[in-house]
Design an enzyme around this catalytic site. Structure first.
Site, mmCIF file in Angstrom:
data_model
loop_
_atom_site.group_PDB
_atom_site.id
_atom_site.type_symbol
_atom_site.label_atom_id
_atom_site.label_comp_id
_atom_site.label_asym_id
_atom_site.label_seq_id
_atom_site.Cartn_x
_atom_site.Cartn_y
_atom_site.Cartn_z
ATOM 1 N N GLU A 129 0.831 -1.204 0.000
ATOM 2 C CA GLU A 129 0.000 0.000 0.000
ATOM 3 C C GLU A 129 0.866 1.254 0.000
ATOM 4 O OE1 GLU A 129 -3.870 -1.523 2.627
ATOM 5 O OE2 GLU A 129 -2.623 0.147 3.304
ATOM 6 N N GLY A 262 -4.679 44.306 -13.188
ATOM 7 C CA GLY A 262 -4.291 43.896 -14.534
ATOM 8 C C GLY A 262 -5.372 44.246 -15.533
ATOM 9 N N GLY A 265 -9.705 40.576 -18.665
ATOM 10 C CA GLY A 265 -9.563 39.231 -19.205
ATOM 11 C C GLY A 265 -8.241 38.559 -18.931
ATOM 12 N N ILE A 266 -7.392 39.175 -18.108
ATOM 13 C CA ILE A 266 -6.045 38.641 -17.887
ATOM 14 C C ILE A 266 -6.033 37.543 -16.831
ATOM 15 C CG2 ILE A 266 -5.256 40.173 -16.045
ATOM 16 C CD1 ILE A 266 -3.296 39.232 -19.230
ATOM 17 N N GLY A 267 -7.137 37.387 -16.076
ATOM 18 C CA GLY A 267 -7.224 36.297 -15.103
ATOM 19 C C GLY A 267 -7.262 36.728 -13.653
ATOM 20 N N LYS A 268 -7.623 37.969 -13.387
ATOM 21 C CA LYS A 268 -7.662 38.466 -12.009
ATOM 22 C C LYS A 268 -8.712 37.738 -11.184
ATOM 23 C CE LYS A 268 -8.623 42.635 -13.337
ATOM 24 N NZ LYS A 268 -8.666 42.356 -14.789
#
Length: 1257
Positions: A129, A262, A265-268
């Protein structure tokens, strides 16, 4: 392994014996197979997640020890928290095959808890295991938590006590499968080294159960978030999440607000969501993620949002129904101050919105945290403790995210170039990659090509709608105009002063407008670039141009024209209207000849910027008209252009302007900059009184070879810069230039017909003054007064009269800072040069007639740089009668200097002294040792140099390469980390070189140089110097480079010798070292890199003049027999065109960071590993091509050694250095008497204390 010899670049390969292929990690290979996702490592995501995770926790335990007690209690506690847990007696149905079911259950779990108890090791079931659990940890990041229940961790790790007894029996039982036993032992070592809990630290036992449950609740969200990356849900997020978590500093007692900033659409929001998910489960008493604040605020107002926020934080839905006055009551706020909360405010657009939401929340409970995401940095500046800027995805991440959305199960194969074009369009923007990938998914190659072609002119509306929000949020028309100007004028990076020069109207607030655009994420500073280098994302640029283009279908009715075809049509057909404000035309990309209509500009009465230029003819900042011959098409205008030029023009540039005059009716009252590079202009106007240029700041007529005179500049009081370089017909510069109080730059380079510039100059000019570097300028210094400028160069024919004829008045340029008279015919400088007390740089390089310098040069108290490079007739340096407190750099390379005066000690601040190729120099002054700030001394190829005085203790870098008569080096300062003496054929010894303590090196700063040892070709070097003095310094040099971050690929050390230093752990007399056994985690965070050592003999040289060593390492993991490899080449280790007779020791170091960044190697060596190393000579012909099958007579490797370098080596090195220094001190005491020795030690300590203050490059 391949090597680009010309660039010195390396390629690295990762070998995987499961598929028998070599994966070279670069962008092209990364997109080879679009339909099947792959990562640059041994395991692909398909291999990692072919199963569906079913359980939160898997319990591994010895039934007879804990099943009915601790394990059952733990299982019940986890179940009570709704944590799905696998425990064998609850989950197995009768008849199931235990091994396969358990294996599947382990794979389907996110966390494994291993309960080590007294008899755990006696069960092969438990041990198998454990092997499976650790395998899942390596392959899919499963979290493993060891619990030491009634057993000491060292007993498990070292297999003592009951574990030792169990393994004694296992070795007998599995004597024919002993490798299995070794795997179990390694697994116990690996697991016991993980962070776990010891039952003896918890009383009663329920506290241990409670602690485990708490840890599981904490770890599960982290596992879920981090594994989204591998599942393809999130890409490039993990590193950013860790940075945000670091900024949040969870656990500290303060209250922190972190801003995530930022472009749209940059991902904040995604980043904030992942952090929120990880932290909200167990870290805080109240949590709220308030999305789309900007939209919701506009739709419902602040009170609605505030109620939502307080309701979620206090877990009280009744707040939603309360009156506004009640929710702001002290009672509500007091309740909030009692709770440790986590708040995320997403997409906050203004400071007003933020203030409305956090009003009264300034006294949150200790350890509370708030995250605010925004496109507007200004929102955060007042309240945020830290502002985190979200950057786009890198190339690999962009490809990964795009492929995730663009290629489904049934997607057709696609050309690599199309994939790269699509990802290039997005420029790392996550939203654009998702939208574009989804749009192209399952489409044909033809449809891809059509879509990508259309995107060049018409941006995707879904992407543009998101981006346009920031533009619409600009406060006034002026800021919007600046954004549109930048979007239409610049196709790549640009500098802030370029924007200012084109947009400035002398009353403009350009700087604050640029700052606002940066804060709004519409433009940004480029990391690592100086001089205010700015950049606009391609998608934002396309959006700005789309805004302009959408105004009207007819280009002549738009405010800005930048498209070459459209501009040409407007100029040809005279269709421009009053709407046109900006015209940009790159003539170098025109596809046909264009004839400008006579009245082309007549209707453009609002034209502010006219820029007609040749982009391909600019090298650096210099216009190069000599290469314009390659332009295929021309822009021609009527000989008598009678077109109206707008009086509103602020910026006028017309490269190669073909007419002799400017339009007669042009009134330049608003002109800030006039650029006519390479023009045919003879003068600006004919038979017309020179107009006023009231706001003109810059004038550039460079390479206008027909220009004969300038206009009267009396009415141009703001003129700062005049560039007349290459104006070969210019015969006079009007005396009115003396009234230009703001003139900072005057360039007369190449004005070969200019004889007399001014008869007098009574006004000061600041900054730079460029004078002709070739041509006939004469009578300069004796004609100028009060010149506050920087003279960059004088003509090669420049004649300065002797000191009896020429005198520099004390009023001459009292603020002159740069005087550059390079490549002039000057023979001497007048003594009155000392009056230039403000001069910072004096450049007399390549003044081949210069014979002497006046002693008064020491009066130049501000002088920092003195360049006498190539002054062949300069034989002596003047006595330095007074201290020169600012002179840091003295260049005497290739000069005729025979000696330096003893008064050199007055160069109290000198830092760099260069004497390369001073072939008449035989010795240095004895007072050299008094230069307490001297850090670099270069005397390369001083063929007559024979003797060194004592060296200053501050010296860091000494180069005497090619000093063929030099026989010995004096005692070297301990902190001298770079020493080059290659080609010193007479060199026999170094008097002494005491090692420094690495911990004392002040590495803050950038003065640490190459840090290497090079004694190549020193065949007479004695054995003590080679095998003891230099060998002992090898480790110090390597570790000092590592400590300051200088771990570049080609850092190598060379000296004559025949012994591998003892510091190298593995040594051989051949070219291979096999069976190096490495423990688990050998490449942990403390691992710094590999050091290799070779003893070489070179017998022949011709025809292969450049040689190196190929190094190949292979690593085999013991548990799964997987192979990983590294290949590299040391580069050119010897390059003399004659064979060397002595053996040479060559040492090469390659750092871990270089391995990871260049080769993208990520070795999962968490288990025992066996390493194999093989080396062989590498030969390159004169075309830099690798040559194989070379005979051994051209050279051979006699001995070879390798060391795995770790952080701990720095401490060990210092300990050994201290031991040797103490031993040397006692030996000194015994041989010379204690009093004298103590005095010597005190002197050395003084030198050492001096070294601690040094800052390295």
């Amino acid at each position: 392994m391949t090597r680009d010899s010309r660039s010195g670049g390396l390629h690295f390969s990762v070998y995987d014996n499961h598929n028998g292929m070599t994966s070279r990690v670069n962008i092209q290979s990364y997109v080879v197979n679009m339909s099947s996702f792959s990562l640059p490592s041994a395991v692909s995501p398909q291999q990692t997640h072919e199963f569906q995770e079913k359980y939160h926790v898997f319990l591994s335990f010895r039934g007879e020890d804990t099943r009915d007690q601790f394990a059952s209690y733990l299982y019940a506690a986890l179940s009570a928290k709704h944590i799905s847990t696998f425990m064998d007696h609850h989950e197995l149905e009768r008849g199931d095959e235990i091994s396969s079911t358990l294996s599947k259950a382990i794979q389907e779990s996110k966390i494994s808890i291993v309960i080590f108890s007294e008899n755990y090791a006696s069960s092969t079931w438990c041990l198998d295991e454990l092997l499976q659990i650790l395998k899942c940890r390596r392959t899919n990041g499963q979290i493993v938590m060891p619990i030491f229940y009634g057993i000491d961790p060292s007993t498990v790790r070292k297999q003592k006590g009951s574990y030792g007894d169990a393994f004694a029996q296992l070795e007998q039982r599995f004597k024919n499968r002993i490798e299995k036993v070794h795997q179990w032992r390694a697994a116990l070592v690996e697991a016991s080294n993980l962070c776990g809990l010891d039952s003896k630290d918890f009383r009663p036992e329920t506290k241990l159960v409670q602690r485990i449950v708490e840890d599981i609740v904490l770890e599960l969200p982290k596992y879920l978030s981090s594994n989204h990356h591998f599942k393809g849900h999130l890409v490039g997020i993990e590193g950013k999440v860790k940075e945000i978590e670091s900024l949040l500093s969870i656990g500290l007692k303060d209250v922190r607000i972190i801003g995530i900033w930022g472009m749209g659409g940059i991902g904040k929001t995604t980043l904030a969501s992942v952090v929120y998910q990880r932290l909200s489960y167990s870290q805080f008493e109240g949590c709220c993620f308030l999305r789309n604040v900007r939209e919701e605020y506009a739709r419902h107002g602040p009170n609605h949002l505030r109620k939502q926020l307080l309701s979620k934080l206090l877990n009280d839905e009744a707040i939603l129904q309360m009156d506004t006055t009640i929710i702001d009551s002290p009672f509500i706020l007091d309740r909030l101050r009692c709770r440790k909360v986590l708040i995320v405010l997403d997409d906050v657009d203004t400071l007003i919105q933020l203030d409305a939401l956090i009003e009264g929340c300034n006294e949150l409970a200790p350890e509370s945290r708030m995250i605010v995401t925004t496109r507007n940095k200004q929102v955060l500046k007042k309240v945020a403790d830290h502002i985190y800027k979200v950057d786009g995805l890198n190339d690999i991440e962009s490809l990964e995210l795009f492929r995730l959305h663009a290629f489904g199960k049934h997607s057709p194969a696609m050309d690599n170039d199309l994939v790269l074009e699509a990802t290039s369009y997005a420029s790392g923007h996550p939203l654009a990659l998702k939208v574009l990938g989804s749009f192209l998914c399952s489409r044909s190659k033809t449809e891809w090509q059509s879509a990508l072609m259309r995107l060049r002119r018409f941006p995707n509306p879904e992407i543009q709608d998101v981006l346009r929000i920031s533009y619409e949020g600009l406060d006034d028309k002026k800021m919007k105009d600046m954004f549109l100007d930048i979007a239409c004028l610049f196709n790549s990076s640009f500098k802030s002063d370029q924007v200012e020069r084109m947009s400035d109207d002398c009353n403009s607030s350009v700087k604050i407008e640029i700052s606002v655009l940066i804060d709004k994420s519409l433009i940004e500073n480029i990391k690592g670039h100086e001089d205010n280098e700015l950049w606009m994302h391609d998608l934002l640029r396309q959006m700005g141009r789309a805004i302009v283009r959408d105004v009207d279908n007819e280009p002549g009715n738009r405010s800005r024209l930048w498209d070459t075809m459209e501009v040409c049509k407007v100029l040809e057909n005279s269709t421009g209207t009053m709407a046109v404000e900006v015209i940009l035309l790159d003539v170098s990309i025109m596809k046909r000849n264009v004839k400008v209509c006579r009245g082309a500009f007549s209707n453009m009465r609002n034209l502010r910027i006219l820029k007609i230029y040749y982009r391909n003819d600019i090298v650096g900042n210099d216009f190069k008209p000599n290469i314009i011959g390659g332009v295929n098409f021309k822009l021609s205008i009527p000989r008598n252009l009678d077109s109206y030029l707008s009086n509103k023009l602020r910026y006028l540039q017309w490269d190669l302007y073909p007419l002799k005059l400017l339009p007669s009716n042009f009134v330049p009252e608003n002109l800030v900059e006039l650029v006519l590079r390479g023009s045919h202009v003879e003068k600006l106007w004919n038979n017309r009184k020179d107009p006023a240029f009231p706001v003109l700041r810059r004038m550039n007529f460079s390479h206008s070879r027909f220009l004969t005179q300038l206009p009267d500049m009396l009415q141009s009081p703001n003129l700062e810069s005049i560039n007349l370089e290459g104006c070969t017909s210019l015969v006079q510069v009007l005396s009115s230039l003396q009234n230009l109080d703001k003139l900072t730059f005057l360039n007369l380079n190449g004005c070969s017909k200019l004889r007399y510039i001014f008869k007098e100059m009574s006004k000061r000019t600041d900054g730079f003054w460029d004078v002709v570097s070739f041509g006939g300028i004469k009578n300069v210094l004796n004609n100028f007064t009060n010149l506050k400028s920087c003279i960059q160069s004088f003509t090669s024919n420049l004649c300065l009269y002797s000191s009896s004829q020429t005198h520099i008045s004390q009023k001459f340029a009292p603020n002159l800072r740069h005087l550059l008279m390079r490549e002039t015919a000057i023979e001497t400088l007048p003594p009155s040069i000392g009056c230039l007390s403000g001069l910072v740089k004096l450049d007399l390089g390549f003044c081949k007639r210069l014979k002497s310098l006046p002693r008064s040069i020491c009066l130049m108290k501000s002088l920092e740089e003195l360049d006498l490079f190539g002054c062949e007739k300069l034989k002596t340096f003047p006595e330095i009668l007074e201290p020169m407190e600012h002179l840091k750099l003295l260049l005497l390379d290739y000069s005729g200097i025979k000696e330096l005066p003893e008064s050199i000690e007055n160069l109290v601040s000198i830092r760099d002294l260069y004497l390369t190729q001073c072939k008449d120099l035989e010795f240095l002054p004895n007072n050299l040792c008094k230069l307490r700030n001297l850090e670099r001394l270069w005397l390369e190829a001083c063929s007559k140099f024979q003797h060194f005085p004592s060296l200053p203790p501050s010296l860091l870098d000494l180069s005497v390469s090619g000093c063929e008569k030099l026989k010995s080096l004096p005692e070297l300062p301990s902190q001298c980390l770079s020493l080059s003496a290659n080609g010193c054929m007479s060199l026999e010894s170094i008097s002494n070189w005491r090692a420094p303590l690495l911990k004392d090196l002040d590495i803050m700063g950038n003065r640490f140089s190459s840090g290497h040892i090079d004694f190549f070709g020193c065949d007479k070097l004695d054995e003590n110097t080679s095998n003891i003095v230099l060998a002992d310094h090898v480790a110090i040099k390597i570790l000092s480079r590592v400590k300051v971050g200088r771990t570049d690929l080609h850092s190598h050390f060379r000296y004559t010798g025949d012994q591998i230093p003892k510091w190298f752990s593995y040594r051989t007399c051949g070219t291979s070292i096999n069976n190096i056994m490495l423990p688990p985690y050998w490449n942990n965070d403390d691992f710094l890199g590999f050091a290799f050592c070779f003893v070489l003999r070179g017998n022949k040289i011709d025809p292969y003049t450049c040689r190196g060593i190929d190094v190949k390492l292979i690593f085999r993991t013991i548990d799964d027999n997987r192979l990983y490899g590294y290949s590299g080449c040391t580069g050119y280790l010897w390059d003399y065109n004659k064979a060397f007779s002595s053996d040479h020791v060559v040492i090469w170091f390659i750092g871990k960071l270089s391995l990871q960044s260049e080769g993208r190697l990520n070795w999962p060596f968490v288990c025992n590993t066996e390493a194999f190393v093989h080396v062989c000579p590498a030969y390159f012909d004169k075309s830099f091509d690798h040559v194989n099958n070379i005979e051994i007579e051209y050279g051979e490797i006699k001995k070879f050694g390798v060391r795995f370098v770790y952080n701990q080596d720095i401490e060990r090195c210092d300990a050994e250095t201290e031991r040797k220094n103490k031993r040397s001190f006692h030996e000194c005491c015994e041989s010379s008497g204690s009093t004298e020795a103590i005095g010597l030690l005190e002197e050395e300590d003084d030198d050492e204390s001096h070294s601690k203050k040094l800052k390295f490059m």
